[in-house]
Scaffold this motif. Structure first.
Motif, PDB file in Angstrom:
ATOM      1  N   GLY A   1       0.600  -1.063   0.017  1.00 17.56           N
ATOM      2  CA  GLY A   1       0.165  -0.066   0.025  1.00 17.56           C
ATOM      3  C   GLY A   1       0.875   1.176  -0.041  1.00 17.56           C
ATOM      4  O   GLY A   1       1.935   1.489   0.454  1.00 17.56           O
ATOM      5  N   ASN A   2       0.368   2.336  -0.827  1.00 20.39           N
ATOM      6  CA  ASN A   2       0.866   3.755  -0.855  1.00 20.39           C
ATOM      7  C   ASN A   2       2.361   3.549  -1.528  1.00 20.39           C
ATOM      8  O   ASN A   2       2.967   4.580  -1.534  1.00 20.39           O
ATOM      9  CB  ASN A   2       1.084   4.190   0.464  1.00 20.39           C
ATOM     10  CG  ASN A   2       1.010   5.985   0.472  1.00 20.39           C
ATOM     11  OD1 ASN A   2       0.632   6.566  -0.306  1.00 20.39           O
ATOM     12  ND2 ASN A   2       1.978   6.216   1.380  1.00 20.39           N
ATOM     13  N   THR A   3       2.750   2.557  -2.087  1.00 16.89           N
ATOM     14  CA  THR A   3       3.772   2.440  -3.199  1.00 16.89           C
ATOM     15  C   THR A   3       3.429   3.261  -4.184  1.00 16.89           C
ATOM     16  O   THR A   3       2.498   3.249  -4.773  1.00 16.89           O
ATOM     17  CB  THR A   3       4.360   1.255  -3.197  1.00 16.89           C
ATOM     18  OG1 THR A   3       4.913   0.661  -2.168  1.00 16.89           O
ATOM     19  CG2 THR A   3       5.345   1.060  -4.199  1.00 16.89           C
ATOM     20  N   CYS A   4       4.869   4.090  -4.695  1.00 18.15           N
ATOM     21  CA  CYS A   4       4.571   4.685  -6.090  1.00 18.15           C
ATOM     22  C   CYS A   4       5.919   4.299  -6.790  1.00 18.15           C
ATOM     23  O   CYS A   4       7.070   4.232  -6.254  1.00 18.15           O
ATOM     24  CB  CYS A   4       4.907   6.291  -5.890  1.00 18.15           C
ATOM     25  SG  CYS A   4       4.597   7.338  -7.274  1.00 18.15           S
ATOM     26  N   ILE A   5       5.390   4.003  -8.136  1.00 15.19           N
ATOM     27  CA  ILE A   5       6.349   3.587  -9.089  1.00 15.19           C
ATOM     28  C   ILE A   5       6.460   4.615 -10.128  1.00 15.19           C
ATOM     29  O   ILE A   5       5.280   4.782 -10.825  1.00 15.19           O
ATOM     30  CB  ILE A   5       6.329   2.299  -9.612  1.00 15.19           C
ATOM     31  CG1 ILE A   5       6.374   1.130  -8.419  1.00 15.19           C
ATOM     32  CG2 ILE A   5       7.227   1.861 -11.018  1.00 15.19           C
ATOM     33  CD1 ILE A   5       5.846  -0.237  -8.932  1.00 15.19           C
ATOM     34  N   CYS A   6       7.557   5.445 -10.665  1.00 12.37           N
ATOM     35  CA  CYS A   6       7.562   6.159 -11.748  1.00 12.37           C
ATOM     36  C   CYS A   6       8.853   6.384 -12.389  1.00 12.37           C
ATOM     37  O   CYS A   6       9.890   5.734 -11.826  1.00 12.37           O
ATOM     38  CB  CYS A   6       7.335   7.613 -11.164  1.00 12.37           C
ATOM     39  SG  CYS A   6       8.548   8.067  -9.801  1.00 12.37           S
ATOM     40  N   ASP A   7       8.681   6.637 -13.742  1.00 11.66           N
ATOM     41  CA  ASP A   7       9.848   6.394 -14.549  1.00 11.66           C
ATOM     42  C   ASP A   7      10.517   7.924 -15.106  1.00 11.66           C
ATOM     43  O   ASP A   7      11.101   7.919 -16.172  1.00 11.66           O
ATOM     44  CB  ASP A   7       9.455   5.468 -15.770  1.00 11.66           C
ATOM     45  CG  ASP A   7       8.497   5.989 -16.601  1.00 11.66           C
ATOM     46  OD1 ASP A   7       7.891   7.031 -16.381  1.00 11.66           O
ATOM     47  OD2 ASP A   7       8.138   5.357 -17.720  1.00 11.66           O
ATOM     48  N   SER A   8      10.055   8.802 -14.402  1.00 12.45           N
ATOM     49  CA  SER A   8      10.316  10.025 -14.896  1.00 12.45           C
ATOM     50  C   SER A   8      10.676  10.984 -13.724  1.00 12.45           C
ATOM     51  O   SER A   8      10.247  10.913 -12.419  1.00 12.45           O
ATOM     52  CB  SER A   8       9.265  10.871 -15.420  1.00 12.45           C
ATOM     53  OG  SER A   8       9.383  12.153 -15.930  1.00 12.45           O
ATOM     54  N   ASP A   9      11.567  12.091 -14.055  1.00 10.56           N
ATOM     55  CA  ASP A   9      11.747  13.204 -12.994  1.00 10.56           C
ATOM     56  C   ASP A   9      10.562  14.060 -12.871  1.00 10.56           C
ATOM     57  O   ASP A   9      10.336  15.080 -12.149  1.00 10.56           O
ATOM     58  CB  ASP A   9      12.999  13.956 -13.396  1.00 10.56           C
ATOM     59  CG  ASP A   9      14.209  13.284 -13.223  1.00 10.56           C
ATOM     60  OD1 ASP A   9      14.193  12.408 -12.136  1.00 10.56           O
ATOM     61  OD2 ASP A   9      15.266  13.401 -13.788  1.00 10.56           O
ATOM     62  N   PHE A  10       9.460  14.250 -13.970  1.00 10.27           N
ATOM     63  CA  PHE A  10       8.514  15.051 -13.916  1.00 10.27           C
ATOM     64  C   PHE A  10       8.918  16.357 -14.386  1.00 10.27           C
ATOM     65  O   PHE A  10       8.067  17.111 -14.855  1.00 10.27           O
ATOM     66  CB  PHE A  10       7.608  14.895 -12.624  1.00 10.27           C
ATOM     67  CG  PHE A  10       7.022  13.508 -12.520  1.00 10.27           C
ATOM     68  CD1 PHE A  10       6.334  12.928 -13.159  1.00 10.27           C
ATOM     69  CD2 PHE A  10       7.713  12.796 -11.344  1.00 10.27           C
ATOM     70  CE1 PHE A  10       5.751  11.756 -12.881  1.00 10.27           C
ATOM     71  CE2 PHE A  10       7.163  11.568 -11.147  1.00 10.27           C
ATOM     72  CZ  PHE A  10       6.372  11.172 -12.021  1.00 10.27           C
ATOM     73  N   HIS A  11       9.921  17.074 -13.684  1.00  2.64           N
ATOM     74  CA  HIS A  11      10.541  18.385 -13.945  1.00  2.64           C
ATOM     75  C   HIS A  11      12.025  18.393 -14.328  1.00  2.64           C
ATOM     76  O   HIS A  11      12.674  17.417 -13.947  1.00  2.64           O
ATOM     77  CB  HIS A  11      10.081  19.171 -12.860  1.00  2.64           C
ATOM     78  CG  HIS A  11       8.702  19.134 -12.380  1.00  2.64           C
ATOM     79  ND1 HIS A  11       7.605  20.177 -12.924  1.00  2.64           N
ATOM     80  CD2 HIS A  11       8.199  18.710 -11.184  1.00  2.64           C
ATOM     81  CE1 HIS A  11       6.745  19.906 -12.323  1.00  2.64           C
ATOM     82  NE2 HIS A  11       6.740  18.765 -11.291  1.00  2.64           N
ATOM     83  N   SER A  12      12.148  19.412 -15.198  1.00  4.56           N
ATOM     84  CA  SER A  12      13.775  19.680 -15.527  1.00  4.56           C
ATOM     85  C   SER A  12      14.539  19.872 -14.013  1.00  4.56           C
ATOM     86  O   SER A  12      14.063  20.614 -13.333  1.00  4.56           O
ATOM     87  CB  SER A  12      13.886  20.664 -16.420  1.00  4.56           C
ATOM     88  OG  SER A  12      15.335  21.053 -16.718  1.00  4.56           O
ATOM     89  N   LEU A  13      15.757  19.241 -14.148  1.00  5.16           N
ATOM     90  CA  LEU A  13      16.521  19.908 -13.059  1.00  5.16           C
ATOM     91  C   LEU A  13      17.465  21.043 -13.272  1.00  5.16           C
ATOM     92  O   LEU A  13      17.818  21.476 -12.419  1.00  5.16           O
ATOM     93  CB  LEU A  13      17.629  18.592 -13.126  1.00  5.16           C
ATOM     94  CG  LEU A  13      17.166  16.893 -12.881  1.00  5.16           C
ATOM     95  CD1 LEU A  13      18.554  16.367 -12.726  1.00  5.16           C
ATOM     96  CD2 LEU A  13      16.407  17.059 -11.700  1.00  5.16           C
ATOM     97  N   ILE A  14      16.905  21.760 -14.574  1.00  2.06           N
ATOM     98  CA  ILE A  14      17.504  22.972 -14.685  1.00  2.06           C
ATOM     99  C   ILE A  14      16.554  24.186 -14.358  1.00  2.06           C
ATOM    100  O   ILE A  14      15.353  24.074 -14.587  1.00  2.06           O
ATOM    101  CB  ILE A  14      17.814  23.493 -16.376  1.00  2.06           C
ATOM    102  CG1 ILE A  14      18.670  22.209 -16.688  1.00  2.06           C
ATOM    103  CG2 ILE A  14      18.274  24.445 -16.577  1.00  2.06           C
ATOM    104  CD1 ILE A  14      18.849  22.167 -18.168  1.00  2.06           C
ATOM    105  N   PRO A  15      16.702  24.925 -13.018  1.00  2.00           N
ATOM    106  CA  PRO A  15      15.911  25.708 -12.618  1.00  2.00           C
ATOM    107  C   PRO A  15      15.079  26.592 -13.566  1.00  2.00           C
ATOM    108  O   PRO A  15      13.872  26.975 -13.438  1.00  2.00           O
ATOM    109  CB  PRO A  15      16.968  26.458 -11.679  1.00  2.00           C
ATOM    110  CG  PRO A  15      18.206  25.903 -11.257  1.00  2.00           C
ATOM    111  CD  PRO A  15      18.198  25.017 -12.608  1.00  2.00           C
TER     112      PRO A  15
END
Length: 222
Positions: free
Chosen positions: A120-134
């Protein structure tokens, strides 16, 4: 027993029986409406959230079991399972897999093998979702051209405990175990136990470990 409490028990029992019939049927319909391929024996307690973008693909094998929400996973967070596949993403789930109030967010490729268990409540994702460049992630509109993505693989027979996060580029080896509350940032070889934040090697699962584990379990229950 108080009459009002008895009435509550009867109504609650009838409600649970009705939901036990409706939830699997509605989930199969929901998967079909989103173009999800699924095999025989799909069983769902509660109803998941499904978001499959145009150009995304999701395939589920036979005997897939899931618990969704507060009535079916008291030990996890009170959320339904989430299946989110972005355009171009491919989510593949094997046979005899069981999950409980978890989230899988696929922008690239996520593969879950056969006989896998996910807590329960585990999350699996294959992306950073946002750029690491500010400058890119604070731009308006946000610049997503350089967002990092890497495939994730959970091999056959592995077990991921509750409240874990599995990050992009990770491969969890066959028969390995991830302890509850872990953040998995690098790949785990087969037949090992890992845990922590970030997850680290704890023990090797070999014949000696299994003998000791079973012996200890027998002693504790004697």
């Amino acid at each position: 027993m108080r009459p009002d409490f008895l009435l509550y028990k009867i109504i609650h029992g009838v409600y649970r029986r009705i939901r036990a019939l409706i939830d699997p049927a509605y989930t199969r319909w929901l998967f079909s409406m989103h173009g999800v391929e699924f095999g025989r024996g799909l069983h769902s307690k509660g109803i998941p959230d499904v978001y499959i973008a145009k150009g995304g693909k999701m395939k589920v094998g036979e005997r897939f079991y899931m618990n969704n929400g507060r009535y079916h996973n008291m030990a996890g967070r009170e959320q339904d399972c989430l299946f989110s596949v972005e355009e171009g993403g491919v989510l593949t789930i094997g046979n005899n897999v069981a999950v409980s109030s978890f989230a899988v967010i696929c922008t690239n490729r996520i593969t879950i093998g056969n006989n896998v268990r996910i807590g329960g409540n585990t999350c699996i994702c294959d992306s950073d979702f946002h750029s690491l460049i500010p400058a890119e992630r604070t731009a308006n509109p946000e610049i997503v051209d350089n967002v990092g993505t890497k495939p994730v693989v959970l091999e056959d027979d592995c077990f991921v405990g509750s409240h874990c996060t599995v990050m992009k580029g990770v491969r969890i080896g066959a028969r390995s175990v991830v302890g509850s509350g872990s953040v998995v940032t690098k790949s785990i070889p087969p037949d090992e136990i890992w845990g922590g934040n970030p997850a680290r090697f704890i023990k090797k699962i070999d014949e000696e470990f299994l003998r000791n584990y079973l012996k200890k379990d027998v002693l504790q229950t004697a």
